[in-house]
Design a protein around this motif. Sequence first.
Motif, PDB file in Angstrom:
ATOM      1  N   LYS A  23       2.588   1.809  -3.200  1.00 21.35           N
ATOM      2  CA  LYS A  23       1.348   2.224  -3.785  1.00 21.35           C
ATOM      3  C   LYS A  23       0.766   3.827  -3.802  1.00 21.35           C
ATOM      4  O   LYS A  23       0.809   4.738  -5.624  1.00 21.35           O
ATOM      5  CB  LYS A  23       0.148   1.450  -3.918  1.00 21.35           C
ATOM      6  N   GLU A  24       1.452   3.928  -2.842  1.00 19.51           N
ATOM      7  CA  GLU A  24       1.071   5.429  -2.883  1.00 19.51           C
ATOM      8  C   GLU A  24       2.022   6.592  -3.350  1.00 19.51           C
ATOM      9  O   GLU A  24       2.096   7.689  -3.522  1.00 19.51           O
ATOM     10  CB  GLU A  24       0.915   5.944  -1.371  1.00 19.51           C
ATOM     11  N   GLU A  25       3.593   5.755  -2.878  1.00 16.48           N
ATOM     12  CA  GLU A  25       4.976   6.449  -3.575  1.00 16.48           C
ATOM     13  C   GLU A  25       4.653   6.773  -5.131  1.00 16.48           C
ATOM     14  O   GLU A  25       4.937   7.499  -6.128  1.00 16.48           O
ATOM     15  CB  GLU A  25       5.969   5.696  -2.887  1.00 16.48           C
ATOM     16  N   LEU A  26       4.610   6.125  -5.614  1.00 16.83           N
ATOM     17  CA  LEU A  26       3.673   5.317  -7.092  1.00 16.83           C
ATOM     18  C   LEU A  26       3.035   6.857  -7.860  1.00 16.83           C
ATOM     19  O   LEU A  26       3.080   7.448  -8.948  1.00 16.83           O
ATOM     20  CB  LEU A  26       3.942   4.102  -7.410  1.00 16.83           C
ATOM     21  N   PHE A  27       1.981   6.821  -6.832  1.00 10.86           N
ATOM     22  CA  PHE A  27       1.230   7.695  -7.566  1.00 10.86           C
ATOM     23  C   PHE A  27       1.605   8.895  -7.412  1.00 10.86           C
ATOM     24  O   PHE A  27       1.486   9.709  -8.488  1.00 10.86           O
ATOM     25  CB  PHE A  27      -0.575   7.622  -6.368  1.00 10.86           C
ATOM     26  N   THR A  28       2.427   9.476  -6.375  1.00 11.97           N
ATOM     27  CA  THR A  28       2.993  10.522  -5.905  1.00 11.97           C
ATOM     28  C   THR A  28       3.929  10.657  -7.112  1.00 11.97           C
ATOM     29  O   THR A  28       3.919  11.694  -7.474  1.00 11.97           O
ATOM     30  CB  THR A  28       3.864  11.099  -4.365  1.00 11.97           C
ATOM     31  N   LYS A  29       4.783   9.977  -7.244  1.00 12.85           N
ATOM     32  CA  LYS A  29       5.784   9.544  -8.662  1.00 12.85           C
ATOM     33  C   LYS A  29       5.062  10.573  -9.604  1.00 12.85           C
ATOM     34  O   LYS A  29       5.772  11.009 -10.730  1.00 12.85           O
ATOM     35  CB  LYS A  29       6.839   8.525  -8.957  1.00 12.85           C
ATOM     36  N   ARG A  30       4.266   9.243 -10.481  1.00  8.34           N
ATOM     37  CA  ARG A  30       3.114   9.250 -11.746  1.00  8.34           C
ATOM     38  C   ARG A  30       2.808  11.233 -11.660  1.00  8.34           C
ATOM     39  O   ARG A  30       3.058  11.425 -12.725  1.00  8.34           O
ATOM     40  CB  ARG A  30       1.821   8.549 -11.670  1.00  8.34           C
ATOM     41  N   MET A  31       2.741  11.832 -10.525  1.00  7.00           N
ATOM     42  CA  MET A  31       1.628  13.395 -10.742  1.00  7.00           C
ATOM     43  C   MET A  31       3.172  13.705 -10.587  1.00  7.00           C
ATOM     44  O   MET A  31       2.777  14.960 -11.571  1.00  7.00           O
ATOM     45  CB  MET A  31       1.252  13.416  -8.782  1.00  7.00           C
ATOM     46  N   ARG A  59       1.058  -1.314   0.134  1.00  8.41           N
ATOM     47  CA  ARG A  59       0.543   0.056  -0.218  1.00  8.41           C
ATOM     48  C   ARG A  59       1.187   1.223   0.302  1.00  8.41           C
ATOM     49  O   ARG A  59       0.599   2.381  -1.073  1.00  8.41           O
ATOM     50  CB  ARG A  59      -0.776  -0.408   1.000  1.00  8.41           C
ATOM     51  N   ARG A  80       7.261  -0.055  -9.592  1.00  6.84           N
ATOM     52  CA  ARG A  80       6.591  -0.777 -10.048  1.00  6.84           C
ATOM     53  C   ARG A  80       6.727  -2.919  -9.859  1.00  6.84           C
ATOM     54  O   ARG A  80       6.304  -3.686  -9.546  1.00  6.84           O
ATOM     55  CB  ARG A  80       5.774  -1.138 -11.514  1.00  6.84           C
TER      56      ARG A  80
END
Length: 67
Positions: free
Chosen positions: A22-30, A19, A47
């Motif tokens: 995934k939150e860190e991945l979301f931040t990086k995508r933004m 979890r 990923r």
Amino acid sequence: MDIKEIRKLSDTDLKTKIRETKEELFTKRMQQANGTLEKPTELRTLRKNVAKMKTILKERELDGGNK
């Protein structure tokens, strides 16, 4: 994260780690969308880490929780 480190974690720790990753991945995508991401290779690494952790969880599930 190394596979040996992942295997040492308990199931609940793994789920928490997934979890968080995934939150860190979301931040990086933004950050990538905004053009402020410094290291684009971080996305791939995150990923892959999620995939490794999910694989270990699935292995344990199929093994019947013997580990």
